[in-house]
Design a protein around this motif. Structure first.
Motif, PDB file in Angstrom:
ATOM      1  N   ASN A   7      45.348  49.225 -57.730  1.00 58.37           N
ATOM      2  CA  ASN A   7      43.863  49.098 -57.107  1.00 58.37           C
ATOM      3  C   ASN A   7      43.474  49.955 -56.134  1.00 58.37           C
ATOM      4  N   TYR A   8      43.630  51.143 -56.339  1.00 58.45           N
ATOM      5  CA  TYR A   8      42.847  52.574 -55.434  1.00 58.45           C
ATOM      6  C   TYR A   8      41.292  52.090 -55.463  1.00 58.45           C
ATOM      7  N   GLU A   9      40.924  52.702 -54.609  1.00 60.10           N
ATOM      8  CA  GLU A   9      39.314  52.730 -54.298  1.00 60.10           C
ATOM      9  C   GLU A   9      39.079  54.085 -54.311  1.00 60.10           C
ATOM     10  N   PHE A  10      38.043  54.629 -55.250  1.00 60.80           N
ATOM     11  CA  PHE A  10      37.939  56.338 -55.330  1.00 60.80           C
ATOM     12  C   PHE A  10      36.323  56.295 -54.714  1.00 60.80           C
ATOM     13  N   TYR A  11      36.372  57.630 -54.208  1.00 62.30           N
ATOM     14  CA  TYR A  11      35.167  58.050 -53.834  1.00 62.30           C
ATOM     15  C   TYR A  11      34.618  59.370 -54.974  1.00 62.30           C
ATOM     16  N   LEU A  12      33.551  59.163 -55.459  1.00 65.92           N
ATOM     17  CA  LEU A  12      33.233  59.843 -56.481  1.00 65.92           C
ATOM     18  C   LEU A  12      31.747  60.456 -56.282  1.00 65.92           C
ATOM     19  N   ALA A  13      31.436  61.653 -56.904  1.00 72.39           N
ATOM     20  CA  ALA A  13      29.935  62.026 -56.774  1.00 72.39           C
ATOM     21  C   ALA A  13      29.586  62.772 -57.981  1.00 72.39           C
ATOM     22  N   ALA A  14      28.169  62.923 -58.250  1.00 71.05           N
ATOM     23  CA  ALA A  14      27.793  63.787 -59.271  1.00 71.05           C
ATOM     24  C   ALA A  14      28.235  65.354 -58.936  1.00 71.05           C
ATOM     25  N   ARG A  15      29.059  65.981 -60.048  1.00 70.71           N
ATOM     26  CA  ARG A  15      29.434  67.206 -59.902  1.00 70.71           C
ATOM     27  C   ARG A  15      28.420  68.397 -59.235  1.00 70.71           C
ATOM     28  N   SER A  16      27.410  68.376 -59.810  1.00 73.20           N
ATOM     29  CA  SER A  16      26.239  69.484 -59.321  1.00 73.20           C
ATOM     30  C   SER A  16      26.208  68.828 -57.685  1.00 73.20           C
ATOM     31  N   PHE A  17      26.053  67.796 -57.437  1.00 68.54           N
ATOM     32  CA  PHE A  17      25.717  67.729 -55.676  1.00 68.54           C
ATOM     33  C   PHE A  17      26.905  68.144 -55.059  1.00 68.54           C
ATOM     34  N   ALA A  18      28.214  67.731 -55.425  1.00 71.15           N
ATOM     35  CA  ALA A  18      29.460  67.720 -54.474  1.00 71.15           C
ATOM     36  C   ALA A  18      29.556  69.469 -54.439  1.00 71.15           C
ATOM     37  N   GLU A  19      29.543  70.210 -55.736  1.00 69.46           N
ATOM     38  CA  GLU A  19      29.798  71.602 -55.618  1.00 69.46           C
ATOM     39  C   GLU A  19      28.745  72.496 -55.134  1.00 69.46           C
ATOM     40  N   ASN A  20      27.517  72.017 -55.013  1.00 74.23           N
ATOM     41  CA  ASN A  20      26.377  72.622 -54.198  1.00 74.23           C
ATOM     42  C   ASN A  20      26.330  72.271 -52.758  1.00 74.23           C
ATOM     43  N   ASN A  21      27.074  71.128 -52.331  1.00 73.01           N
ATOM     44  CA  ASN A  21      26.746  70.840 -50.964  1.00 73.01           C
ATOM     45  C   ASN A  21      27.977  70.545 -50.216  1.00 73.01           C
ATOM     46  N   PRO A  22      28.924  71.344 -50.406  1.00 70.82           N
ATOM     47  CA  PRO A  22      30.349  71.193 -49.460  1.00 70.82           C
ATOM     48  C   PRO A  22      30.204  70.819 -48.119  1.00 70.82           C
ATOM     49  N   ALA A  23      29.305  71.215 -47.188  1.00 64.13           N
ATOM     50  CA  ALA A  23      29.180  71.013 -45.833  1.00 64.13           C
ATOM     51  C   ALA A  23      28.759  69.541 -45.561  1.00 64.13           C
ATOM     52  N   ILE A  24      27.803  68.909 -46.628  1.00 61.38           N
ATOM     53  CA  ILE A  24      27.568  67.454 -46.581  1.00 61.38           C
ATOM     54  C   ILE A  24      28.623  66.689 -46.864  1.00 61.38           C
ATOM     55  N   ILE A  25      29.453  67.168 -47.931  1.00 53.45           N
ATOM     56  CA  ILE A  25      30.997  66.365 -48.173  1.00 53.45           C
ATOM     57  C   ILE A  25      31.673  66.483 -47.089  1.00 53.45           C
ATOM     58  N   ASP A  26      31.808  67.582 -46.609  1.00 52.24           N
ATOM     59  CA  ASP A  26      32.638  67.750 -45.331  1.00 52.24           C
ATOM     60  C   ASP A  26      32.383  66.651 -44.223  1.00 52.24           C
ATOM     61  N   ALA A  27      31.100  66.720 -43.663  1.00 48.93           N
ATOM     62  CA  ALA A  27      30.593  65.901 -42.771  1.00 48.93           C
ATOM     63  C   ALA A  27      30.735  64.293 -43.150  1.00 48.93           C
ATOM     64  N   LEU A  28      30.370  64.019 -44.563  1.00 46.32           N
ATOM     65  CA  LEU A  28      30.627  62.511 -45.123  1.00 46.32           C
ATOM     66  C   LEU A  28      31.987  62.173 -44.870  1.00 46.32           C
ATOM     67  N   PHE A  29      32.897  62.814 -45.036  1.00 45.39           N
ATOM     68  CA  PHE A  29      34.424  62.400 -45.060  1.00 45.39           C
ATOM     69  C   PHE A  29      35.085  62.589 -43.409  1.00 45.39           C
ATOM     70  N   GLU A  30      34.597  63.562 -42.774  1.00 43.57           N
ATOM     71  CA  GLU A  30      34.867  63.255 -41.440  1.00 43.57           C
ATOM     72  C   GLU A  30      34.440  61.955 -40.905  1.00 43.57           C
ATOM     73  N   GLU A  31      33.082  61.730 -41.174  1.00 41.19           N
ATOM     74  CA  GLU A  31      32.717  60.464 -40.771  1.00 41.19           C
ATOM     75  C   GLU A  31      33.139  59.143 -41.047  1.00 41.19           C
ATOM     76  N   LEU A  32      33.538  59.301 -42.388  1.00 43.54           N
ATOM     77  CA  LEU A  32      34.198  57.990 -42.955  1.00 43.54           C
ATOM     78  C   LEU A  32      35.839  57.815 -42.480  1.00 43.54           C
ATOM     79  N   ASN A  33      36.169  59.057 -42.241  1.00 48.59           N
ATOM     80  CA  ASN A  33      37.592  58.581 -41.443  1.00 48.59           C
ATOM     81  C   ASN A  33      37.622  58.191 -40.219  1.00 48.59           C
ATOM     82  N   LYS A  34      36.554  58.672 -39.313  1.00 45.92           N
ATOM     83  CA  LYS A  34      36.375  58.019 -38.141  1.00 45.92           C
ATOM     84  C   LYS A  34      35.992  56.668 -38.112  1.00 45.92           C
ATOM     85  N   ALA A  35      35.106  56.293 -39.255  1.00 50.99           N
ATOM     86  CA  ALA A  35      34.781  54.893 -39.103  1.00 50.99           C
ATOM     87  C   ALA A  35      36.115  54.006 -39.664  1.00 50.99           C
ATOM     88  N   GLY A  36      36.733  54.633 -40.508  1.00 48.10           N
ATOM     89  CA  GLY A  36      37.913  53.916 -41.038  1.00 48.10           C
ATOM     90  C   GLY A  36      39.041  53.649 -39.797  1.00 48.10           C
TER      91      GLY A  36
END
Length: 329
Positions: free
Chosen positions: A226-255
């Motif tokens: 029963n894992y929970e996964f974070y997934l994205a459209a490949r084109s978005f993830a590959e073209n926007n690494p800085a946004i992905i960076d920021a998202l996971f930093e904030e997700l981990n702070k919230a967690g």
């Protein structure tokens, strides 16, 4: 690059709607262009799909991601979905860029050709999903489900749970009568006795435990991850690494905050989710909120899920989960 991005920050029912999804794919490029810019290289908007419960809910409630991305000219758009299959259908047709689901929805979505990529996952939490019956039900074990109607969300994590529980009890998937319903409709059918059992996950599970006379026939312990996964459209993830960076930093702070503040968390989320505080406290007690990079071990476990659904004919063709990993550069 994407894998390094996730490490640096610590850490998608298809089925009957398949034809609709495929027909809609022609609109993906046009919708994505609105968020990625004319050259497809940088987005000024991230569209996040979320479900009734999870770290994205906390992040949305706190508003920290909006503050973080505003200075870079990036807006955040949130869309709630009743379950992972519906969320990943939206990702497939280009309505969202990223979201979180349980272990089964990405398998159905990848088999339908969704352009998804795995970003990270949360820790295993087998006690957060279960098969329920009403307290006075004659069903005492999984074996007693033979010939019975079981409500569940098609293509969700509990779809896999049911398959594995039946297998463990010497039954086949064909031995039960699956009734495919989203959580709210499934609960209504369960309460009025239209189905014999209900396979469901938190916080709906916790809410049923706190507010209905129910029994757990079996949960995921020793059966599924029963894992929970974070997934994205490949084109978005590959073209926007800085946004992905920021998202996971904030997700981990919230967690991190959620792990230390279960009671306050429940009070904050209760009006947002329409679920009572005691139910949310119970759900929180069964999990930890974190996100970690995808490992070879987790992908191997996902492949077992994919192979199980392929063997049962629940997905149209076998898949290789590793093909949905980020490109390693």
């Amino acid at each position: 690059m994407l894998l390094r991005t996730i490490r640096a920050s610590k850490r998608i029912a298809v089925g009957a709607l398949l034809l609709m999804v495929l027909n809609a794919c022609g609109g993906v490029q046009q919708q994505n262009a609105a968020t990625e810019g004319d050259d497809g290289s940088k987005a000024n908007l991230i569209r996040i799909g979320y479900q009734k419960y999870g770290v994205p809910n906390f992040l949305k409630a706190r508003g920290e991601l909006e503050k973080r991305l505003e200075k870079d000219g990036v807006a955040v758009e949130w869309t709630e979905f009743p379950g992972g299959p519906q969320l990943l259908e939206a990702l497939n047709v280009g309505s969202i860029d990223l979201g979180h689901t349980g272990e089964a929805p990405p398998i159905f979505a990848q088999a339908a050709g969704a352009p998804l990529v795995y970003l990270a996952h949360e820790a295993s939490r087998p006690h957060s999903e279960a098969v329920l019956v009403l307290k006075d039900s004659p069903i005492q074990s999984v074996a007693d489900l033979k010939g019975k109607k079981v409500a569940l969300n098609k293509g969700s994590n509990v779809h896999y749970l049911l398959v594995k529980l039946l297998e463990q009890s010497g039954l086949h998937y064909s031995d039960v009568k699956p009734i495919f319903l989203p959580p709210a409709d499934a609960r209504a059918a369960f309460e009025r006795g239209s189905v014999d059992a209900w396979a469901i996950w938190d916080p709906y599970l916790a809410s049923a435990q706190k507010n209905l006379d129910v029994r757990i026939v079996a949960d995921g312990e020793g059966v599924v991850n029963n894992y929970e996964f974070y997934l994205a459209a490949r084109s978005f993830a590959e073209n926007n690494p800085a946004i992905i960076d920021a998202l996971f930093e904030e997700l981990n702070k919230a967690g991190d905050w959620a792990n230390a503040n279960h009671k306050e968390l429940a009070k904050i989320l209760s009006p947002q989710l329409g679920i009572d505080v005691p139910s949310l406290e119970l759900a929180s007690s069964r999990r930890e909120y974190n996100s970690v990079p995808i490992s070879d071990k987790v992908i191997a476990e996902q492949q077992k899920v994919a192979d199980t659904f392929a063997k049962l004919g629940l997905i149209p063709q076998p898949i290789q989960v590793k093909e949905a990993l980020p490109n390693r550069k």
